[in-house]
Motif scaffolding. Structure first.
Motif, mmCIF file in Angstrom:
data_model
loop_
_atom_site.group_PDB
_atom_site.id
_atom_site.type_symbol
_atom_site.label_atom_id
_atom_site.label_comp_id
_atom_site.label_asym_id
_atom_site.label_seq_id
_atom_site.Cartn_x
_atom_site.Cartn_y
_atom_site.Cartn_z
ATOM 1 N N ARG A 62 10.966 55.540 50.738
ATOM 2 C CA ARG A 62 10.102 54.398 50.241
ATOM 3 C C ARG A 62 8.471 54.999 50.466
ATOM 4 N NH1 ARG A 62 9.604 49.028 53.781
ATOM 5 N NH2 ARG A 62 11.623 48.903 52.972
ATOM 6 N N LEU A 63 8.035 54.796 49.301
ATOM 7 C CA LEU A 63 6.481 55.252 49.166
ATOM 8 C C LEU A 63 5.677 54.234 50.039
ATOM 9 C CD1 LEU A 63 4.434 57.601 48.447
ATOM 10 C CD2 LEU A 63 3.984 56.535 46.263
ATOM 11 N N GLU A 64 4.778 54.559 51.280
ATOM 12 C CA GLU A 64 4.402 53.496 51.594
ATOM 13 C C GLU A 64 2.876 53.809 51.733
ATOM 14 O OE1 GLU A 64 5.890 53.657 55.728
ATOM 15 O OE2 GLU A 64 7.278 52.117 55.062
ATOM 16 N N PRO A 65 1.829 52.761 51.875
ATOM 17 C CA PRO A 65 0.494 52.954 51.966
ATOM 18 C C PRO A 65 -0.094 53.894 53.132
ATOM 19 C CG PRO A 65 0.848 50.648 52.744
ATOM 20 C CD PRO A 65 2.392 51.397 52.316
ATOM 21 N N GLY A 66 -1.037 54.601 52.834
ATOM 22 C CA GLY A 66 -1.526 55.651 53.630
ATOM 23 C C GLY A 66 -2.750 55.381 54.306
ATOM 24 N N ALA A 67 -3.543 56.155 55.012
ATOM 25 C CA ALA A 67 -4.800 55.930 55.682
ATOM 26 C C ALA A 67 -5.681 56.437 54.526
ATOM 27 C CB ALA A 67 -5.086 56.635 56.773
ATOM 28 N N GLU A 68 -5.320 57.514 53.791
ATOM 29 C CA GLU A 68 -6.236 57.663 52.768
ATOM 30 C C GLU A 68 -5.382 57.753 51.053
ATOM 31 O OE1 GLU A 68 -7.054 62.061 53.258
ATOM 32 O OE2 GLU A 68 -8.363 61.621 55.204
ATOM 33 N N LEU A 69 -6.235 57.844 50.279
ATOM 34 C CA LEU A 69 -5.574 57.712 48.959
ATOM 35 C C LEU A 69 -5.138 59.049 48.229
ATOM 36 C CD1 LEU A 69 -5.062 55.587 46.729
ATOM 37 C CD2 LEU A 69 -7.250 56.108 45.743
ATOM 38 N N PRO A 70 -3.753 59.275 48.166
ATOM 39 C CA PRO A 70 -3.613 60.735 47.741
ATOM 40 C C PRO A 70 -3.861 60.392 46.255
ATOM 41 C CG PRO A 70 -1.652 59.358 48.359
ATOM 42 C CD PRO A 70 -2.836 58.402 48.644
ATOM 43 N N PRO A 71 -3.530 61.637 45.405
ATOM 44 C CA PRO A 71 -3.631 61.552 44.122
ATOM 45 C C PRO A 71 -2.406 60.678 43.529
ATOM 46 C CG PRO A 71 -3.694 64.053 44.893
ATOM 47 C CD PRO A 71 -3.428 63.145 45.947
ATOM 48 N N LEU A 72 -2.759 60.010 42.535
ATOM 49 C CA LEU A 72 -1.653 59.284 41.758
ATOM 50 C C LEU A 72 -1.246 59.664 40.482
ATOM 51 C CD1 LEU A 72 -3.873 55.873 42.552
ATOM 52 C CD2 LEU A 72 -1.973 56.690 43.913
ATOM 53 N N LEU A 73 0.070 59.251 40.255
ATOM 54 C CA LEU A 73 0.578 59.598 38.982
ATOM 55 C C LEU A 73 0.752 58.417 38.065
ATOM 56 C CD1 LEU A 73 2.017 62.113 37.342
ATOM 57 C CD2 LEU A 73 4.176 61.226 38.549
ATOM 58 N N PHE A 74 0.381 58.508 36.839
ATOM 59 C CA PHE A 74 0.455 57.642 35.847
ATOM 60 C C PHE A 74 1.122 58.034 34.649
ATOM 61 C CE2 PHE A 74 -3.326 56.222 38.244
ATOM 62 C CZ PHE A 74 -3.262 55.225 38.732
ATOM 63 N N ASP A 75 2.102 57.587 34.065
ATOM 64 C CA ASP A 75 2.381 58.104 32.713
ATOM 65 C C ASP A 75 1.671 57.578 31.652
ATOM 66 O OD1 ASP A 75 2.837 55.104 31.941
ATOM 67 O OD2 ASP A 75 5.143 55.186 32.726
ATOM 68 N N ASP A 76 1.715 57.861 30.302
ATOM 69 C CA ASP A 76 0.969 57.986 29.460
ATOM 70 C C ASP A 76 0.529 56.328 29.240
ATOM 71 O OD1 ASP A 76 1.151 60.364 29.075
ATOM 72 O OD2 ASP A 76 1.607 60.493 27.123
ATOM 73 N N GLU A 77 1.290 55.437 29.188
ATOM 74 C CA GLU A 77 1.229 53.978 28.757
ATOM 75 C C GLU A 77 0.426 53.351 30.088
ATOM 76 O OE1 GLU A 77 4.896 52.066 28.119
ATOM 77 O OE2 GLU A 77 5.329 52.953 26.020
ATOM 78 N N GLN A 78 0.783 53.972 31.261
ATOM 79 C CA GLN A 78 -0.102 53.443 32.567
ATOM 80 C C GLN A 78 -1.298 54.022 32.225
ATOM 81 O OE1 GLN A 78 2.561 54.825 35.523
ATOM 82 N NE2 GLN A 78 3.256 52.919 36.076
ATOM 83 N N ALA A 79 -1.748 54.803 32.040
ATOM 84 C CA ALA A 79 -3.343 55.585 31.634
ATOM 85 C C ALA A 79 -4.085 54.644 30.880
ATOM 86 C CB ALA A 79 -3.110 57.204 31.691
ATOM 87 N N VAL A 80 -3.339 54.494 29.845
ATOM 88 C CA VAL A 80 -3.988 53.888 28.734
ATOM 89 C C VAL A 80 -4.246 52.342 29.147
ATOM 90 C CG1 VAL A 80 -3.993 53.116 26.246
ATOM 91 C CG2 VAL A 80 -3.070 55.281 26.849
ATOM 92 N N ALA A 81 -3.351 51.723 29.503
ATOM 93 C CA ALA A 81 -3.368 50.419 30.162
ATOM 94 C C ALA A 81 -4.743 50.263 31.134
ATOM 95 C CB ALA A 81 -2.180 49.789 30.775
ATOM 96 N N LEU A 82 -4.717 51.167 32.061
ATOM 97 C CA LEU A 82 -5.723 51.222 33.159
ATOM 98 C C LEU A 82 -7.134 51.408 32.439
ATOM 99 C CD1 LEU A 82 -6.565 51.315 36.016
ATOM 100 C CD2 LEU A 82 -6.162 53.756 36.129
ATOM 101 N N ARG A 118 -6.856 59.105 22.580
ATOM 102 C CA ARG A 118 -6.778 57.839 22.567
ATOM 103 C C ARG A 118 -7.529 56.747 22.987
ATOM 104 N NH1 ARG A 118 -0.643 57.184 24.229
ATOM 105 N NH2 ARG A 118 -1.102 55.077 23.428
ATOM 106 N N ILE A 119 -8.271 57.076 24.494
ATOM 107 C CA ILE A 119 -8.889 56.109 25.022
ATOM 108 C C ILE A 119 -10.315 56.152 24.323
ATOM 109 C CG2 ILE A 119 -10.192 55.774 27.095
ATOM 110 C CD1 ILE A 119 -7.382 54.891 27.232
ATOM 111 N N ASP A 120 -10.868 57.427 24.027
ATOM 112 C CA ASP A 120 -12.185 57.181 23.368
ATOM 113 C C ASP A 120 -12.257 56.701 21.960
ATOM 114 O OD1 ASP A 120 -13.070 58.853 25.566
ATOM 115 O OD2 ASP A 120 -13.067 60.565 24.652
ATOM 116 N N ALA A 121 -11.231 56.784 21.454
ATOM 117 C CA ALA A 121 -10.996 55.988 20.291
ATOM 118 C C ALA A 121 -10.898 54.552 20.195
ATOM 119 C CB ALA A 121 -9.526 56.201 19.236
ATOM 120 N N LEU A 122 -10.860 53.832 21.430
ATOM 121 C CA LEU A 122 -10.876 52.481 21.649
ATOM 122 C C LEU A 122 -11.877 52.274 22.609
ATOM 123 C CD1 LEU A 122 -9.484 49.491 21.182
ATOM 124 C CD2 LEU A 122 -8.144 50.230 23.476
ATOM 125 N N GLN A 123 -13.007 52.089 21.836
ATOM 126 C CA GLN A 123 -14.474 51.669 22.670
ATOM 127 C C GLN A 123 -14.506 50.298 22.538
ATOM 128 O OE1 GLN A 123 -16.146 53.628 24.542
ATOM 129 N NE2 GLN A 123 -14.664 55.361 24.141
#
Length: 316
Positions: A62-82, A118-123
């Motif tokens: 199980r990936l649990e919350p930590g004291a610091e925010l480590p690098p996060l991994l997003f797939d392409d769809e998640q990154a665009v949605a964010l 893709r993101i820059d195309a959607l302003q």
């Protein structure tokens, strides 16, 4: 078998996707042995990801919350949605405009070129609204009280202190509301978050109640409709308008429009009161024939008298 670096990213993506993963399932998904999974988990821990392990034949990770925010991994769809969500954050009413802009710049900088294009195309241009913004600290305080199930004391814009059992923090029509059981009035209430000044600390814990009907979204909508819990407007009438159905349907939202001819249509519409319904229908610049009920005809008569009086009264 994928290379170690690619496999670590795949493992991290799986751990972020859901709360618990049995070791055997992870090994099957990654097409490696469970021993390899254990080694990869250790590598992720060295990189700062807090991964808990449960021992035994049914053990897993199980990936649990930590004291610091480590690098996060997003797939392409998640990154665009964010990125899209951050662009429209200024319309949320949550008072996070500046933070959203900074977060979007940070996310954009670490995106691969294919996603950045893709993101820059959607302003998105967020049009400023006159709706009051809510201090994000207030939203956090309300959300914390809801999650902890602790009695909340706050000062309301009316000047009256309130003591409530907070159950839900909701957003509707670009405003934030707290749905709570009012301990002084012994009834459910909805409070605008931008009018709330929380008092700290919160009170003792309470046992949650169920909102009437069991659906908080329907409950909030019904409250603003003045409905009795059936999900319909308390006042509903039918008229015929000398207008094309296409011209009327664009402005009726939850009304029903039936075409009767090229320039004639039937409209069934609801409102919180009969005068309110009559005034809403009158905004259409057309002749009106009231089908019913009688209460709507009476409301039109009252509205006509008021309009006549306004039109004939002498200017001051």
């Amino acid at each position: 078998m994928p290379k170690t670096s690619a496999r670590l990213l795949a493992l991290l993506s799986l751990l972020q996707a859901r709360r618990d993963w049995p070791g055997a399932v992870l090994a099957e998904r990654l097409e490696v042995s469970q021993r390899t999974v254990r080694r990869d988990v250790d590598r992720l821990r060295e990189l700062g990801y807090p991964i808990a392990a449960a021992k035994g034949p049914d053990g897993g990770y199980r990936l649990e919350p930590g004291a610091e925010l480590p690098p996060l991994l997003f797939d392409d769809e998640q990154a665009v949605a964010l990125a899209i969500a951050l662009q429209i954050a200024t319309t949320s009413g949550a008072g996070i405009d500046e933070a959203a802009v900074r977060a979007l710049n940070t996310v954009r900088q670490v995106m691969p070129a294919r996603l950045r294009t893709r993101i820059d195309a959607l302003q998105v241009t967020a049009v400023p609204s006159s709706i009051p913004q809510v201090d994000s600290n207030v939203l956090l305080a309300l959300g914390a009280a809801v999650r902890a199930r602790e009695i909340l004391r706050f000062d309301y814009a009316s000047g009256e202190p309130r003591r409530v059992e907070p159950h839900h923090l909701v957003t509707w029509a670009r405003r934030w509301y707290l749905v709570a059981w009012d301990l002084e009035r012994d009834d459910w209430r909805t409070f605008r978050a931008d009018r709330i000044t929380p008092r700290i600390p919160t009170g003792p814990r309470f046992t949650p109640r169920e909102v009437p009907g069991g659906d908080v979204a329907a409950f909030v909508i019904n409250r603003f409709k003045g409905a009795d819990g059936t999900g319909t407007w308390p006042c509903r009438g039918e008229v015929i308008l000398d207008l094309p159905a296409a011209a009327v349907s664009r402005f009726t939202r939850d009304g029903v429009v039936e075409e009767l001819g090229p320039n004639r249509c039937r409209l069934v519409l609801g409102s919180w009161s009969w005068p309110g319904l009559a005034a809403t229908i009158t905004r259409f610049d057309a002749d009106i024939e009231v089908i019913g009920p009688p209460e709507l005809k009476e409301a039109f008569a009252r509205l006509a008298r008021r309009c006549t009086k306004a039109a004939t009264s002498a200017a001051l």
